[in-house]
Motif scaffolding. Sequence first.
Motif, PDB file in Angstrom:
ATOM      1  N   UNK A  39     -32.017  14.089  59.625  1.00 43.13           N
ATOM      2  CA  UNK A  39     -31.559  15.353  60.210  1.00 43.13           C
ATOM      3  C   UNK A  39     -30.044  15.428  60.315  1.00 43.13           C
ATOM      4  N   UNK A  40     -29.530  16.623  60.057  1.00 44.97           N
ATOM      5  CA  UNK A  40     -28.132  16.941  60.349  1.00 44.97           C
ATOM      6  C   UNK A  40     -28.126  17.565  61.734  1.00 44.97           C
ATOM      7  N   UNK A  41     -27.455  16.951  62.677  1.00 44.66           N
ATOM      8  CA  UNK A  41     -27.478  17.449  64.055  1.00 44.66           C
ATOM      9  C   UNK A  41     -26.160  18.088  64.474  1.00 44.66           C
ATOM     10  N   UNK A  42     -25.181  18.083  63.587  1.00 46.64           N
ATOM     11  CA  UNK A  42     -23.879  18.682  63.868  1.00 46.64           C
ATOM     12  C   UNK A  42     -23.523  19.594  62.702  1.00 46.64           C
ATOM     13  N   UNK A  43     -22.368  20.220  62.761  1.00 45.63           N
ATOM     14  CA  UNK A  43     -21.907  21.074  61.667  1.00 45.63           C
ATOM     15  C   UNK A  43     -21.610  20.260  60.404  1.00 45.63           C
TER      16      UNK A  43
END
Length: 167
Positions: A39-43
């Motif tokens: 998962x990408x959890x930030x910009x």
Amino acid sequence: MTENKTLTGERADLLESLVMQRGFLRHTVAGLTDEQAALRTTASELCLGGLIKHVADVEARWMRFALGDPEAMTGGEGDWANQFRMLEGETLAGLLDAYDKVAHTTDELVATLDLDASYPLPPAPWFEPGARRSVRRVLLHLIAETSQHAGHADIIRESLDGSKTMG
């Protein structure tokens, strides 16, 4: 990670620092599923599994360089973005296993390589023309690189579920 208990002095200090930073990075992925690690959890485009993959690749290439293969630094540009992502079929366990193998090789080499040996860097926009790197400087770079990405991982993990490496 392998830690050679017979090392002393500078070699022991360098290896201890690298092992500690690897431990921080590995701690950030403890207990995660493959889906969470991807998962990408930030910009940012970064994900935890991708960071593990990237750091393992960078360490392996720099250590090939430290063995006298300057061309090791010319590879890896083909698909830069995917070095930071978990691709279909990749698992966190598999990425960690690959990282362990790279780390083991590095740990063994720290005991034997001439820290003063120096090799030319290939032409690249991020290397000054005609630059060389000693094995010692390679190890210092690996410590800094791993530390930087452990910090990135800590932010990503905290955004994922509130967990922190420290604190």
